[in-house]
Write a protein that holds these residues in place. Sequence first.
Motif, PDB file in Angstrom:
ATOM      1  N   CYS A 234      22.725 -23.487   4.970  1.00  0.00           N
ATOM      2  CA  CYS A 234      23.975 -22.748   5.146  1.00  0.00           C
ATOM      3  C   CYS A 234      23.777 -21.240   5.021  1.00  0.00           C
ATOM      4  O   CYS A 234      24.626 -20.448   5.456  1.00  0.00           O
ATOM      5  N   TYR A 235      22.668 -20.820   4.393  1.00  0.00           N
ATOM      6  CA  TYR A 235      22.415 -19.391   4.192  1.00  0.00           C
ATOM      7  C   TYR A 235      21.691 -18.763   5.382  1.00  0.00           C
ATOM      8  O   TYR A 235      21.417 -17.563   5.372  1.00  0.00           O
ATOM      9  N   ILE A 241      17.868 -15.104   6.728  1.00  0.00           N
ATOM     10  CA  ILE A 241      18.574 -15.361   5.477  1.00  0.00           C
ATOM     11  C   ILE A 241      19.518 -14.196   5.222  1.00  0.00           C
ATOM     12  O   ILE A 241      19.098 -13.026   5.142  1.00  0.00           O
ATOM     13  N   ASN A 243      21.729 -13.751   2.580  1.00  0.00           N
ATOM     14  CA  ASN A 243      21.903 -13.311   1.190  1.00  0.00           C
ATOM     15  C   ASN A 243      20.757 -13.899   0.367  1.00  0.00           C
ATOM     16  O   ASN A 243      20.802 -15.048  -0.054  1.00  0.00           O
ATOM     17  N   ASP A 246      21.553 -15.246  -3.439  1.00  0.00           N
ATOM     18  CA  ASP A 246      22.240 -16.545  -3.510  1.00  0.00           C
ATOM     19  C   ASP A 246      21.352 -17.662  -2.977  1.00  0.00           C
ATOM     20  O   ASP A 246      21.360 -18.788  -3.496  1.00  0.00           O
ATOM     21  N   PHE A 247      20.608 -17.353  -1.920  1.00  0.00           N
ATOM     22  CA  PHE A 247      19.695 -18.338  -1.331  1.00  0.00           C
ATOM     23  C   PHE A 247      18.652 -18.798  -2.351  1.00  0.00           C
ATOM     24  O   PHE A 247      18.409 -19.999  -2.530  1.00  0.00           O
TER      25      PHE A 247
END
Length: 393
Positions: A234-235, A241, A243, A246-247
């Motif tokens: 989802c990232y 990538i 973020n 958060d990833f």
Amino acid sequence: MPNPAKIFISSAYDRDLIPLRSDLKQILEEAGHFPLLFEENFFPWEPNFMRTCLQKVEESNIFILYLNENVGTYWESDKSSPTYLEFRKAIDQKKYIIAFLDAKLKAQYGDIIEADLVERYKAYRERYGKTPDYTIDIVEEVIEQDLSPRQRSNISHIHPFIWAFIYDVRARGIWTEELELARAEAAHKKVKEYLSDRLGEGIKFVPMKDAIYENALAVEEFSQYQQYTSTLLCYLNEGKIMNWSDFLKEGIKPLEGGAIHQRPGTYLAEEAKKFKSCEAMTVYKAFNGNMKLCGSYNVIDPETQYDLTDINSYVVTSYTQNANEIGYSEAKKLLYYTLKIDEYVLCFHYPMGEGWNEQKVEAFKKEIEYAIIDKTLFTDFLADLIGGIQHDC
């Protein structure tokens, strides 16, 4: 050491059933089982007594149900009884259930209630597209609208909930053996036969118990892995990538701490130390003679780059030697584990706590790596995913 089967005996606390319950308890104990009866061994009781009963059902391996004309305690507001809640818990927990139904009651149910109840229940499902909230509501319709005055009179002393209970037992595909109190020995014999049959079935699986256990663990890990991969994907947006923090936070979640064993993977494995869960991570990429920082999580002021000639950097060593590296910072009490994938190096940060120093880390390098790669299913996916992204450092 023996591990006796826990057998829950459930019924209304009816004076006619008390001797039956007591005798069965003695028979089961003599056979090496551990019977559970609320009047005998449910202590300590919680303020909510029903919670204690349901906990004992959860603890049990086998559930024996006795039903007769006595409904016992009945909660009008909940349209239920303690015995029924125990039965439902046994169903939810997928317990092996042995059910006995008073012979006279069984005959009355078949002769007077069953046909109309089944028909009305089916009609309700077809009309509303769901099962009734309470079977007793349908039972009361049957009694009021379908039975003759004589039939109603014949069963007037029996609480309608009993018929609902019987229907729900049958609807679950559970066979009900006939119970005649005058022939209690026959009921006890039937219990022994069921237990013997259960034992015979269980023995077939004893040689496969290790495989069954391992498969169960594999299913659990696969479910976790499926969630893990879906979350990380989802990232990504157009191969990048969006973020990193958060990833990587999601990326290290499965990397839990654990035991470090000497002689790992052998019968002589012995716990020597412990390590904590991964708490931080950095990712570097080779670019123009340097290892440049792509992203980090939970690292204060990470190094933005390392020169490829820096022999003191674990990141550089991992890249230039094309190998995983284990390093340790005495000042930060952190263990670093690096993983190279193509032009990238992933660096995982594990807090080690007291009792560790550079000498011990060096001595346990092999054992540490063995413990960490226990989560290789997750780290491999994370590494492959990062190795395939588009990123210009």
